[in-house]
Design an enzyme around this catalytic site. Structure first.
Site, PDB file in Angstrom:
ATOM      1  N   HIS A  30      -6.339 -43.409  17.315  1.00 19.55           N
ATOM      2  CA  HIS A  30      -7.033 -42.545  18.272  1.00 19.55           C
ATOM      3  C   HIS A  30      -6.352 -42.551  19.638  1.00 19.55           C
ATOM      4  O   HIS A  30      -6.299 -41.516  20.310  1.00 19.55           O
ATOM      5  CB  HIS A  30      -8.500 -42.959  18.403  1.00 19.55           C
ATOM      6  CG  HIS A  30      -9.266 -42.792  17.126  1.00 19.55           C
ATOM      7  ND1 HIS A  30      -9.349 -41.576  16.482  1.00 19.55           N
ATOM      8  CD2 HIS A  30      -9.941 -43.666  16.362  1.00 19.55           C
ATOM      9  CE1 HIS A  30     -10.072 -41.723  15.375  1.00 19.55           C
ATOM     10  NE2 HIS A  30     -10.436 -42.991  15.274  1.00 19.55           N
ATOM     11  N   HIS A  51      16.554   3.194   7.030  1.00 18.40           N
ATOM     12  CA  HIS A  51      15.356   4.048   6.906  1.00 18.40           C
ATOM     13  C   HIS A  51      15.719   5.484   7.203  1.00 18.40           C
ATOM     14  O   HIS A  51      15.389   5.987   8.264  1.00 18.40           O
ATOM     15  CB  HIS A  51      14.285   3.529   7.874  1.00 18.40           C
ATOM     16  CG  HIS A  51      12.911   4.047   7.583  1.00 18.40           C
ATOM     17  ND1 HIS A  51      12.396   5.181   8.151  1.00 18.40           N
ATOM     18  CD2 HIS A  51      11.940   3.576   6.759  1.00 18.40           C
ATOM     19  CE1 HIS A  51      11.151   5.373   7.720  1.00 18.40           C
ATOM     20  NE2 HIS A  51      10.856   4.414   6.888  1.00 18.40           N
TER      21      HIS A  51
HETATM   22 ZN   LIG Z   1     -11.738 -41.508  11.134  1.00 20.05          ZN
END
Ligand SMILES: [Zn+2]
Length: 438
Positions: free
Chosen positions: A264, A343
């Site tokens: 984290h 084209h």
């Molecule tokens: Zn977790």
């Protein structure tokens, strides 16, 4: 450019469960929210029911779980529910809770995916905000976490996870889509290494923790209520956590996150670095004022307003404006246009879609003049009633007309457009736009 739209929940939905840290019962209720609202937590159990923005600026602690807060109010363990919202494509919602953290469920994001599916999602009338990675961002921590964010057209996460002494080293990599997330990532459960949680258990910090909501690894033994859901379940859960932590930047990412032993703290550091780079890029696009009056714009002024460049710049100049609602542009179609080569060989014809693009470019100049600034980008959202009436050949001069026929709020606008060659309409259509700050 076609825009991906923001989404919210189609209706409210909820479920109850146990809070990890206190072990008490908590009820979670998800509510729809308007465009550009983002994800906010609401503490229904406190006086005045304060809300907390799911934003990296509100990050408080990253020990074992991610905690956000404003003032004295906290919400713990936000990463799993935010992960589910982000990956399942919900941009705007309110997460109501009668406790300081969401129910832990089985330690995975599957219960949140289930409740999001129960509520359903609904498209909203504004484009999604994206952070397009332009240069690599890299963060590294003393504890051995490494995260690199690289440019990519899609959002991908690749992760190498390794436990203490490199036990249970696993690798998982995927392009994140709602279907893949629901099937391959959301069910991956939280895991802990016994030696890391023993002190917390002693301190009574994880009262709600049990083999019901986490896998415990002791030595080489995997202890859990049900067997591993995937051989690489740990790496998958780390990907789940990364998605949830990075969701705190508040925009979606087009980029590839490559993580080694993430956590984290490192995830939050990457989120902060992304926000920093994003701020740098937006600071570069200084709002320009539009030339006043109804006079035309030369190619340099057009290029100051439009981000398009050769071969996709379909306007040579703006001949003039009529009041606030009409604009005429011009494009000389030369035989050197790159598309004529294919084209079509021997019979060169300007593709109809490029005429629509020319109309869209002239219309967006008109809309930006109306907005009196070029700091917003008009995103082309849809085209109705498009008709190609006559072929356009090399040597033709295209006069491109755009007239604003409807402007709903300052977000949505509709323009009736046509391309004219030698006083004859060669193509026409009604184009819808939405606006976004650059
Ligand atoms: Zn977790």
């Amino acid at each position: 450019m076609t825009a991906e739209l923001q989404h919210t929940l189609a209706k409210s939905a909820g479920f109850s469960g146990t809070s990890l840290h206190t072990g008490e019962k908590v009820t979670l209720k998800l509510q729809p929210a308007p465009v550009d609202h983002g994800i906010k937590f609401k503490r229904k159990d406190l006086a005045d029911e304060p809300t907390i923005d799911a934003n990296i600026a509100n990050l408080k602690t990253v020990e074992r779980a991610t905690t956000i807060g404003e003032g004295a109010v906290r919400v713990h363990t936000v990463e799993h529910v935010l992960s589910a919202f982000s990956a399942m494509g919900v941009d705007n919602a309110i997460i109501e809770m009668d406790a300081n953290e969401p129910p832990i469920g089985d330690g995975s994001a599957a219960p949140y995916v289930e409740v999001i599916k129960k509520a359903g999602t609904a498209a909203q009338e504004a484009p999604r905000r994206f952070f397009d990675v332009r240069e690599p961002i890299h963060v590294e921590s003393k504890s051995g976490s490494l995260l690199v964010l690289l440019p990519d057209e899609k959002f991908r996460v690749s992760c190498t996870q390794a436990g203490p002494n490199n036990r249970f080293t696993q690798f998982f990599s995927a392009e994140i889509s709602p279907a893949l997330y629901e099937r391959e990532i959301a069910p991956a459960r939280t895991f802990v290494f016994y030696e890391e949680v023993a002190p917390l258990m002693d301190k009574n910090l994880i009262k709600g923790g049990s083999l019901e909501n986490a896998i415990v690894v002791r030595g080489d033994a995997v202890l859990s209520k049900e067997p591993l859901r995937f051989a690489d379940e740990f790496a998958r859960h780390k990907v789940l956590d990364i998605i949830g932590d990075i969701a705190l930047i508040g925009t979606r990412i087009r980029g590839h996150i490559i993580a080694v032993k993430p956590g984290h703290a490192a995830n939050a550091e990457l989120a902060r670095a992304i926000v920093k780079q994003h701020a740098k890029i937006t600071a570069l696009s200084v709002p320009r004022t539009f030339p006043p009056g109804e006079g035309g714009l030369d190619i340099n002024q057009v290029m100051e307003i439009l981000p398009h460049r050769f071969p996709f710049l379909m306007v040579d100049r703006i001949l003039g404006f009529e009041g606030e609602t009409k604009c005429t542009g011009m494009k000389t179609v030369t035989v050197n246009e790159p598309y004529f080569a294919g084209h079509f060989p021997g019979h060169p014809v300007m593709p109809g879609v490029l005429q629509v693009e020319a109309m869209a470019q002239v219309a967006s100049i008109l809309l930006m003049k109306l907005a009196k600034s070029a700091s917003r980008i008009g995103y082309f959202m849809s085209a109705d009633e498009v008709k190609f009436r006559k072929p356009v050949f090399p040597g033709d001069t295209l006069f491109i007309h755009a007239e604003l026929i409807k402007a709903r709020s300052n977000r949505l606008a509709k323009a009736r457009c046509s391309c004219v060659v030698n006083d004859a309409v060669v193509s026409e259509g009604d184009l819808m736009f939405t606006f976004l700050d650059k």
